[in-house]
Write an enzyme that holds these catalytic residues in place. Structure first.
Site, PDB file in Angstrom:
ATOM      1  N   SER A 170       0.792  -1.164   0.124  1.00  0.00           N
ATOM      2  CA  SER A 170      -0.026   0.077   0.075  1.00  0.00           C
ATOM      3  C   SER A 170       0.898   1.225   0.086  1.00  0.00           C
ATOM      4  CB  SER A 170      -0.706   0.020   1.392  1.00  0.00           C
ATOM      5  OG  SER A 170      -1.550   1.185   1.044  1.00  0.00           O
ATOM      6  N   GLY A 171       0.527   2.188  -0.947  1.00  0.00           N
ATOM      7  CA  GLY A 171       1.444   3.309  -0.952  1.00  0.00           C
ATOM      8  C   GLY A 171       2.480   3.400  -2.056  1.00  0.00           C
ATOM      9  N   THR A 223      -1.944   2.185  -7.970  1.00  0.00           N
ATOM     10  CA  THR A 223      -3.080   2.641  -8.748  1.00  0.00           C
ATOM     11  C   THR A 223      -2.786   3.791  -9.528  1.00  0.00           C
ATOM     12  OG1 THR A 223      -4.564   2.398  -6.722  1.00  0.00           O
ATOM     13  CG2 THR A 223      -5.349   4.053  -8.218  1.00  0.00           C
ATOM     14  N   ASN A 232      -0.981   4.991   3.645  1.00  0.00           N
ATOM     15  CA  ASN A 232      -1.475   5.420   2.223  1.00  0.00           C
ATOM     16  C   ASN A 232      -2.642   6.162   2.236  1.00  0.00           C
ATOM     17  OD1 ASN A 232      -1.591   6.016  -0.433  1.00  0.00           O
ATOM     18  ND2 ASN A 232      -1.933   3.864  -1.171  1.00  0.00           N
ATOM     19  N   SER A 282      -5.379   4.393  -0.244  1.00  0.00           N
ATOM     20  CA  SER A 282      -5.242   2.834  -0.559  1.00  0.00           C
ATOM     21  C   SER A 282      -6.234   2.199  -0.920  1.00  0.00           C
ATOM     22  CB  SER A 282      -4.802   2.208   1.075  1.00  0.00           C
ATOM     23  OG  SER A 282      -4.590   0.755   1.015  1.00  0.00           O
ATOM     24  N   SER A 283      -6.070   1.320  -2.167  1.00  0.00           N
ATOM     25  CA  SER A 283      -7.277   0.469  -2.679  1.00  0.00           C
ATOM     26  C   SER A 283      -7.534  -0.595  -1.510  1.00  0.00           C
ATOM     27  CB  SER A 283      -6.651  -0.312  -4.056  1.00  0.00           C
ATOM     28  OG  SER A 283      -6.337   0.725  -4.943  1.00  0.00           O
ATOM     29  N   GLY A 287      -1.043  -5.297  -2.263  1.00  0.00           N
ATOM     30  CA  GLY A 287       0.451  -5.764  -2.101  1.00  0.00           C
ATOM     31  C   GLY A 287       0.339  -6.436  -0.520  1.00  0.00           C
ATOM     32  N   GLU A 310       0.897  -7.223   3.015  1.00  0.00           N
ATOM     33  CA  GLU A 310       0.500  -6.220   4.046  1.00  0.00           C
ATOM     34  C   GLU A 310       1.139  -6.780   5.496  1.00  0.00           C
ATOM     35  OE1 GLU A 310      -3.034  -3.789   2.606  1.00  0.00           O
ATOM     36  OE2 GLU A 310      -3.447  -5.060   4.216  1.00  0.00           O
TER      37      GLU A 310
END
Length: 1023
Positions: free
Chosen positions: A106-107, A111, A156, A159-160, A383, A385
């Site tokens: 994340s981050g 995206t 993030n 974050s998705s 990703g 985590e």
């Protein structure tokens, strides 16, 4: 790749495959060197490594897109556009399907990477009105899905919280004609709970902060996120980097582009608002400790927005319907059960609405043409985590990453092995970590963690998270990648809580807390609540819940099983396509530009499997290229292949490498490609090419400049010839016209001259005009310069006589006017004196004309030159004029030098310190001078007494100046006489004498024999 090998020492190597050594240290050094130079992209073969710089770089504009369109993958520096373009052209060439897997934590920029790829395809693909509409909808799907599926987390701000796989469909011409999106594992628990420092999904804040006043009023919302329980748990509703108001406008505009009508958007926003109101529904225990509503206000808004009876909704939230054969019994909830039912309903509404929204977006992007299409898939998925506390969501996400890593290694090895076999190169087995053991630990049927979790969720009795942990310990106690507090050794046990279990993933150890695993896996929504939702008057909610089987008594699949199934489906989809990879890395946790956190980056490199991928790519040969490409680039290095090789490319490459001195073990010749084992061999070739390139460039420039110069010379010569021809023609025509005109003019001029003395006619009118103009032009050039010049005026022709006289007079007046205006006061006074002189002497005395040009002075003797005693004697009188004179004695006419001083009342004859004679102006009877050129003047004085001195006879060099001053001071203009012949004077009362005047060769004065004073003057020259 080859395009910048010469810069490898300065900015690192563009492809990790070309590193001299494949150690982790060399990998990190190269990555840091490129990041420091703002080069965020690096290849590992065809895999793209992207490091988030946390700042804007000017590498995503239209100019950059144009540069990478249709260019060989390794010809330009690494870029996400290069990967997107190569995938696109490979798809068109081979007519097969491809996918781009974008992964990272994340981050890391996943995206943004998918957005850049979409934007590139939107610009690079052919354009028509229909295609533009499809591309617009694909592009605007991003902000909509981000609003409903992204949230701020600790790592993030965008974050998705779901996985997204998007297929972009292309027709045979390469036009983007449609798209389709699959979503995976939306983090629904975020709707009802957020950790500290995190937010709910963006759409909630966008609606509250950016929604129009009328819309908020209709939805019963207030413009303050603090009023809603589901939005304040993370205590960071407002984030500086997020502009919810602007994002709201973007989302509304995107929905309109995708043809969402006002009614559909109203129902959609009603669903979002209903979730916020549902979160504010509070319960309190009644007298029997059962749950009852604290207030009906919030439930009323939920009822209105969902179109469900408030009483029915209240019953669904506070009672559970139990069916016993044909009977139905309502069992009241405790407060805890009611809160669980409320949160479960909120999660179900939001999760199913998100699924509905993805379906509507797919409908908007759908291409109904049934002809065969090829696709490029974009997989933007969470990703790996690792948080301080890792729960069910992290377990599913990390399981997904294990599966993708397994797929990644399989596809990479498969692609490498297939390429070696296709080229006839012997395959060398590669040692790598096979994570199948971990995937089996999670997903194995009847024995994996997911199976145990499902069994615990389904078994009767009191199943808890801790009993689930105990079952795991029973079944997996001996597994090398699984450990719990009970199974751990003494040292490891200190790092584990009793409710934790630890998995040793390919990326490292992750400790999971089992609290909430069963509830999140069950994700149960009571049957009576589902039935209530099917009766909703909100079209979206009704559609979301009506798809269920109303009469089914079968328990729905658990979340983990659903995710496992969808992941297996995704794996099958990806296995059927050609793979391209983008690995996104975070440069630091604090999102600071320019900061490279080596520990963090090294950890990501490890869990993304980049070193394994590099080792697979480097197995055997580090570099391979098609013969045509290799020969095209390096043929200048060999005389036999330069400038053209006319044989088979492979033979040309063989000749080339032999010339370069390649050793047999350094390369291998495949069927279509050359394989080079060591990067240093390629570097040496590239360095030689760089040196050769400059020499070739110089020669090519010289040839080209010569060619251009010759061509330019020929063009200029031809142009000059054409211009000369045209110019001569123009000049000849002009000359012809000029001569014809001249003949006419001359004829007319002659006729005019012949009739010039006649009255004005058509024959002589122009001639007369010419005469006038000619005369005026000549007159203009020869006008008199002074007033006195009266001889230079041109004689006019007859036709101009009258006009000439008028012009002469005007010119005279003009010169007089200019002269008068130019006279100073001093000059004016001088001229006034000259006028008086002229009135007295003009035409009378011969020496007058010569004196006109001589200016008059105020005095000829300054007061300093007059004796002080004399000044004392005449101190009461103002001196007006002084001049030296020669006085002749009355007896004997002896000349004596004296000073003549004129005051306001008298004239004084002074001899040094003595006043010899004072002549009052009242006694001055007259002044006499001769008409000749002499300077003798006689003052006639009244003599009443014998003792009184008589007339004065003097000679003055400044005669006209002295007499003019005297006439002004004494007012004696009429007393000055110019006499011809002799002048008599009284030298004493009653006694006279005479001054005779004559002309001679030299001027003189003497006493004649007759006793008279004889004055001889020179004759004047005739003019």
């Amino acid at each position: 790749m080859e395009g910048a090998l010469v810069a490898r020492d300065r900015v690192g190597i563009q492809d990790f495959v070309l590193l001299d050594e494949t150690s982790e240290t060399a990998f990190m050094d190269n990555l840091r060197k490129r990041f420091t130079g703002d080069l965020i992209y690096t290849y590992i073969g065809t895999l793209l490594v992207s490091v988030n710089p946390y700042k804007d770089l000017d590498i995503y504009n239209r100019k950059q897109m144009d540069i990478y369109m249709g260019v060989n993958f390794f010809e330009l520096p690494p870029h996400i556009y290069a990967l997107a373009d190569n995938a696109y052209h490979t798809m068109l060439t081979e007519l097969n399907n491809h996918f781009i897997l974008i992964s990272g934590e994340s981050g890391a920029g996943k995206t943004e990477a998918s957005k850049k790829i979409l934007q590139y395809y939107a610009v690079s693909c052919p354009s028509t009105t229909l295609l533009d509409r499809v591309r617009d909808r694909m592009l605007v799907s991003n902000p909509v899905l981000e609003a409903f599926g992204n949230a701020k987390t600790l790592k993030n701000d965008n974050s998705s919280r779901f996985g997204k796989y998007m297929d972009i469909q292309f027709n045979s011409e390469g036009d983007a004609v449609g798209g389709h999106i699959l979503s995976y594992l939306l983090e629904k628990s975020r709707v009802v709970h957020q950790n500290h420092g995190e937010r709910n999904f963006h759409i909630f804040y966008q609606l509250v902060e950016g929604g129009e006043e009328e819309l908020l009023r209709h939805l019963g919302l207030e413009r303050d996120s603090q009023h809603y329980s589901y939005l304040v748990q993370g205590e960071c509703a407002n984030v500086p980097s997020i502009n919810d108001r602007n994002d709201w406008k973007t989302v509304r505009n995107a929905l309109q582009i995708m043809d969402f009508d006002e009614s559909t958007m109203e129902h959609l926003f009603g669903v979002i608002a209903s979730v916020l109101h549902l979160g504010n529904v509070q319960f309190e225990p009644d007298s029997k400790s059962y749950a009852s509503l604290d207030t009906d206000a919030e439930l009323g808004w939920v009822s209105k927005l969902l179109g469900i009876s408030a009483q029915v909704l209240q019953e669904g939230l506070t009672y559970r319907k139990i069916e016993a054969k044909t009977d139905e019994v309502l069992s009241p909830f405790t407060v805890d059960h009611a809160i669980y039912a409320r949160d479960a309903l909120a999660k179900a509404i939001y999760g199913r609405t998100f699924t509905w929204l993805v379906g509507k977006i797919n409908e908007a992007m759908e291409n109904k043409d049934l002809s065969r299409k090829t696709v490029i898939g974009l997989l933007d998925i969470y990703g790996f985590e690792v948080f301080y506390v890792n729960s069910f969501e992290q377990f599913c996400i990390n399981y997904c990453n294990e599966k993708l890593q397994q797929l990644f290694i399989q596809l990479t090895l498969k692609a490498e092995q297939e390429e070696y076999e296709a080229e006839g190169i012997e395959w060398e087995p590669v040692q790598f970590f096979n994570n199948k053991i971990i995937c089996d630990l999670v997903e194995e049927k009847h024995r994996g963690i997911i199976s145990v979790l499902d069994e615990e969720c389904l078994r009767p009795g009191e199943a808890t998270d801790l009993t689930f942990l105990e079952r795991l310990e029973e079944k997996m106690g001996c597994h090398p990648h699984f450990v719990t507090h009970m199974l751990a050794d003494k040292k490891t046990r200190k790092t584990l809580e009793r409710g934790d279990f630890r998995l040793l993933h390919y990326a490292g150890e992750v400790t999971y807390c089992v609290v909430g695993f069963l509830d999140k896996n069950n994700d149960l929504l009571y049957r009576n609540v589902r039935e209530v939702m099917r009766d909703s008057k909100n079209a979206i909610v009704r559609e979301c819940f009506s798809g269920l089987e109303p009469d089914s008594r079968r328990r729905p699949e658990t979340v983990a099983t659903q995710f496992k199934s969808s992941l297996l489906g995704l794996t099958e989809i990806l296995m059927a396509k050609e793979a391209w990879y983008v690995r996104c890395l975070k440069s630091n946790e604090s999102k600071q530009p320019g900061r490279f956190d080596e520990v963090l980056v090294r950890h990501q490199v490890k869990y993304l499997g980049l070193m394994e991928h590099l080792r697979v790519r480097r197995a055997g040969f580090a570099y391979r290229r098609r013969y045509e490409v290799f020969l095209k680039r390096y043929k200048p290095l060999c005389p036999a292949t330069w400038p053209h090789w006319h044989g088979v490319p492979s033979d040309g490459v063989e000749v080339l490498v032999q010339h370069l001195g390649y050793m047999p073990h350094e390369y291998s010749m495949g069927r279509t490609k050359i394989f080079i084992r060591h990067p240093r061999t390629l570097f040496a070739t590239e360095d030689a090419y760089e040196r050769c390139k400059h020499e070739l460039a110089t020669r090519l420039q010289a040839k080209y400049k010569g060619y251009r110069a010759k061509g330019e010379f020929r063009r200029q010569k031809e142009a000059a010839t054409k211009i000369e021809t045209c110019w001569r023609g123009v000049q000849a025509r002009k000359e012809k016209d000029r001569r014809a005109w001249a003949v006419k003019v001359i004829k007319k001029f002659i006729r005019g001259y012949m009739t010039r003395k006649e009255a004005k006619t058509t024959d002589n009118s122009e001639y007369l005009v010419f005469v006038r103009q000619s005369y005026l032009n000549r007159l203009k050039a020869s006008l008199p310069k002074t007033v006195l010049d009266k001889t230079t005026w041109l004689t006019p022709p007859p036709v101009m006589r009258e006009t000439s006289e008028i012009l002469r007079q005007l010119n005279m007046r003009l010169m007089v006017r200019k002269y008068v205006r130019g006279i100073t006061p001093q000059r004016k006074a001088q001229l006034q004196l000259k006028v008086i002189t002229s009135a007295i002497f003009k035409g009378k005395k011969d020496s007058y004309p010569a004196s006109v040009a001589q200016p008059f002075l105020d005095t000829r003797i300054s007061e300093q030159d007059i004796n002080m005693k004399v000044l004392q004697m005449i101190r009461n009188e103002r001196i007006k004029y002084s001049v030296p004179v020669v006085k002749y004695d009355r007896n004997g006419f002896k000349p004596r030098d004296r000073q003549l001083i004129l005051t306001t009342t008298a004239a004084y004859i002074v001899d040094e310190a003595k006043v010899k004679q004072r002549v009052l102006y009242t006694t001055l009877r007259g002044v006499s001078v001769s008409n000749l050129t002499d300077n003798v003047v006689i003052f006639h004085v009244t003599c009443e007494d014998v003792k009184q001195k008589g007339d004065l006879v003097m000679q003055c060099d400044h005669l006209f100046e002295m007499l003019t001053k005297l006439s002004v001071v004494a007012n004696k203009q009429g007393a000055i006489k110019v006499v011809q012949g002799s002048i008599k004077f009284e030298f004493q009362a009653g006694k006279e004498n005479t001054v005779d005047f004559s002309t001679g060769q030299e001027p003189m004065a003497y006493k004649a024999k007759n006793g008279h004073l004889m004055v001889v003057s020179t004759r004047t020259r005739a003019r």
